[in-house]
Write a protein that holds these residues in place. Sequence first.
Motif, PDB file in Angstrom:
ATOM      1  N   GLU A 125       0.883  -1.159   0.000  1.00 20.04           N
ATOM      2  CA  GLU A 125       0.000   0.000   0.000  1.00 20.04           C
ATOM      3  C   GLU A 125       0.923   1.212   0.000  1.00 20.04           C
ATOM      4  O   GLU A 125       1.818   1.316   0.850  1.00 20.04           O
ATOM      5  CB  GLU A 125      -0.919  -0.017   1.209  1.00 20.04           C
ATOM      6  N   LEU A 126       0.721   2.109  -0.974  1.00 28.59           N
ATOM      7  CA  LEU A 126       1.640   3.217  -1.208  1.00 28.59           C
ATOM      8  C   LEU A 126       0.880   4.535  -1.185  1.00 28.59           C
ATOM      9  O   LEU A 126      -0.216   4.627  -1.740  1.00 28.59           O
ATOM     10  CB  LEU A 126       2.317   3.045  -2.577  1.00 28.59           C
ATOM     11  N   TRP A 127       1.489   5.529  -0.550  1.00 28.12           N
ATOM     12  CA  TRP A 127       0.896   6.858  -0.483  1.00 28.12           C
ATOM     13  C   TRP A 127       1.927   7.880  -0.924  1.00 28.12           C
ATOM     14  O   TRP A 127       3.038   7.892  -0.429  1.00 28.12           O
ATOM     15  CB  TRP A 127       0.475   7.221   0.937  1.00 28.12           C
ATOM     16  N   GLU A 128       1.531   8.764  -1.817  1.00 27.35           N
ATOM     17  CA  GLU A 128       2.368   9.881  -2.214  1.00 27.35           C
ATOM     18  C   GLU A 128       1.678  11.146  -1.737  1.00 27.35           C
ATOM     19  O   GLU A 128       0.552  11.445  -2.162  1.00 27.35           O
ATOM     20  CB  GLU A 128       2.543   9.912  -3.727  1.00 27.35           C
ATOM     21  N   THR A 129       2.306  11.859  -0.830  1.00 28.55           N
ATOM     22  CA  THR A 129       1.697  13.061  -0.269  1.00 28.55           C
ATOM     23  C   THR A 129       2.151  14.272  -1.066  1.00 28.55           C
ATOM     24  O   THR A 129       2.990  15.045  -0.636  1.00 28.55           O
ATOM     25  CB  THR A 129       2.042  13.228   1.221  1.00 28.55           C
ATOM     26  N   ASP A 130       1.598  14.395  -2.219  1.00 30.71           N
ATOM     27  CA  ASP A 130       1.929  15.475  -3.144  1.00 30.71           C
ATOM     28  C   ASP A 130       0.901  16.588  -2.977  1.00 30.71           C
ATOM     29  O   ASP A 130       0.026  16.773  -3.809  1.00 30.71           O
ATOM     30  CB  ASP A 130       1.930  14.923  -4.567  1.00 30.71           C
ATOM     31  N   ASP A 148      -8.691  16.816  -4.303  1.00 25.43           N
ATOM     32  CA  ASP A 148      -7.842  17.027  -5.479  1.00 25.43           C
ATOM     33  C   ASP A 148      -6.599  17.850  -5.168  1.00 25.43           C
ATOM     34  O   ASP A 148      -5.781  18.114  -6.039  1.00 25.43           O
ATOM     35  CB  ASP A 148      -8.636  17.672  -6.622  1.00 25.43           C
ATOM     36  N   GLU A 149      -6.430  18.252  -3.901  1.00 24.67           N
ATOM     37  CA  GLU A 149      -5.247  19.007  -3.493  1.00 24.67           C
ATOM     38  C   GLU A 149      -4.310  18.162  -2.628  1.00 24.67           C
ATOM     39  O   GLU A 149      -3.300  18.652  -2.167  1.00 24.67           O
ATOM     40  CB  GLU A 149      -5.660  20.229  -2.658  1.00 24.67           C
ATOM     41  N   SER A 150      -4.644  16.903  -2.402  1.00 24.95           N
ATOM     42  CA  SER A 150      -3.925  16.179  -1.355  1.00 24.95           C
ATOM     43  C   SER A 150      -2.890  15.180  -1.829  1.00 24.95           C
ATOM     44  O   SER A 150      -1.706  15.443  -1.738  1.00 24.95           O
ATOM     45  CB  SER A 150      -4.915  15.496  -0.424  1.00 24.95           C
ATOM     46  N   SER A 151      -3.258  14.021  -2.323  1.00 25.82           N
ATOM     47  CA  SER A 151      -2.246  12.985  -2.519  1.00 25.82           C
ATOM     48  C   SER A 151      -2.741  11.893  -3.442  1.00 25.82           C
ATOM     49  O   SER A 151      -3.890  11.879  -3.862  1.00 25.82           O
ATOM     50  CB  SER A 151      -1.872  12.377  -1.162  1.00 25.82           C
ATOM     51  N   SER A 152      -1.828  10.923  -3.703  1.00 24.03           N
ATOM     52  CA  SER A 152      -2.170   9.717  -4.458  1.00 24.03           C
ATOM     53  C   SER A 152      -2.015   8.529  -3.550  1.00 24.03           C
ATOM     54  O   SER A 152      -1.186   8.516  -2.637  1.00 24.03           O
ATOM     55  CB  SER A 152      -1.231   9.555  -5.661  1.00 24.03           C
ATOM     56  N   HIS A 153      -2.794   7.515  -3.819  1.00 27.51           N
ATOM     57  CA  HIS A 153      -2.788   6.310  -2.996  1.00 27.51           C
ATOM     58  C   HIS A 153      -2.972   5.125  -3.925  1.00 27.51           C
ATOM     59  O   HIS A 153      -3.729   5.202  -4.883  1.00 27.51           O
ATOM     60  CB  HIS A 153      -3.944   6.392  -1.988  1.00 27.51           C
ATOM     61  N   ALA A 154      -2.255   4.049  -3.664  1.00 36.65           N
ATOM     62  CA  ALA A 154      -2.403   2.855  -4.494  1.00 36.65           C
ATOM     63  C   ALA A 154      -2.240   1.620  -3.632  1.00 36.65           C
ATOM     64  O   ALA A 154      -1.410   1.576  -2.732  1.00 36.65           O
ATOM     65  CB  ALA A 154      -1.361   2.840  -5.615  1.00 36.65           C
ATOM     66  N   VAL A 155      -3.042   0.624  -3.931  1.00 39.94           N
ATOM     67  CA  VAL A 155      -2.887  -0.698  -3.360  1.00 39.94           C
ATOM     68  C   VAL A 155      -2.482  -1.588  -4.514  1.00 39.94           C
ATOM     69  O   VAL A 155      -3.177  -1.642  -5.532  1.00 39.94           O
ATOM     70  CB  VAL A 155      -4.207  -1.201  -2.720  1.00 39.94           C
ATOM     71  N   VAL A 156      -1.330  -2.238  -4.394  1.00 35.49           N
ATOM     72  CA  VAL A 156      -0.819  -3.038  -5.508  1.00 35.49           C
ATOM     73  C   VAL A 156      -0.409  -4.425  -5.033  1.00 35.49           C
ATOM     74  O   VAL A 156      -0.052  -4.619  -3.870  1.00 35.49           O
ATOM     75  CB  VAL A 156       0.389  -2.352  -6.189  1.00 35.49           C
ATOM     76  N   ASP A 157      -0.509  -5.385  -5.938  1.00 30.07           N
ATOM     77  CA  ASP A 157      -0.072  -6.742  -5.611  1.00 30.07           C
ATOM     78  C   ASP A 157       1.414  -6.897  -5.765  1.00 30.07           C
ATOM     79  O   ASP A 157       1.986  -7.892  -5.339  1.00 30.07           O
ATOM     80  CB  ASP A 157      -0.785  -7.739  -6.530  1.00 30.07           C
ATOM     81  N   SER A 158       2.064  -5.913  -6.390  1.00 28.26           N
ATOM     82  CA  SER A 158       3.511  -5.962  -6.558  1.00 28.26           C
ATOM     83  C   SER A 158       4.007  -4.535  -6.718  1.00 28.26           C
ATOM     84  O   SER A 158       3.220  -3.626  -6.907  1.00 28.26           O
ATOM     85  CB  SER A 158       3.889  -6.798  -7.786  1.00 28.26           C
TER      86      SER A 158
END
Length: 160
Positions: A125-130, A148-158
Amino acid sequence: MADHDSPQEIAAKFLDKLKSSPFVMIGLHDGGHSEPMTAQIDDDQPNTLFFFAGRDNRIAKGGDAMAQFVGKGHDFFACLAGTVSQDDDRAQIDKLWNNQVDAWFPNGKDDPNLTLLRFDIDSAELWETDISISGRVKMLFGGTIRGDESSSHAVVDSVA
């Protein structure tokens, strides 16, 4: 704003961040505390991190594990789940060996206490606080930050 980044793009950013600051907290699921370790990355083995450790290190026995990462600028966070095991393949040790590792093992690659641990990542689980400029100003003065002003978030299997 990284709002439209795909999970693969966020995972690639994670690997770049990890290469510039290769420190993670990692621990086994057996209830012991996590500890800081320096990750070694082999671009030929995606979804795997390596750690040089002493055979007496608390994670050297292997098993299910979790690792956490915080980027240097606190702009990226990751939580990785997977399995730790020993991988004492001499070719892999030679490939990853560097001066920093040499400083921890005075007897070099032949140190009897040396082991190479591999952490095979099953999910992340990855978070980019951009946070955007307008979001930063709002933070400074106590305003409400829109999604839309905060960040990106992703849940990935790899992560590759």
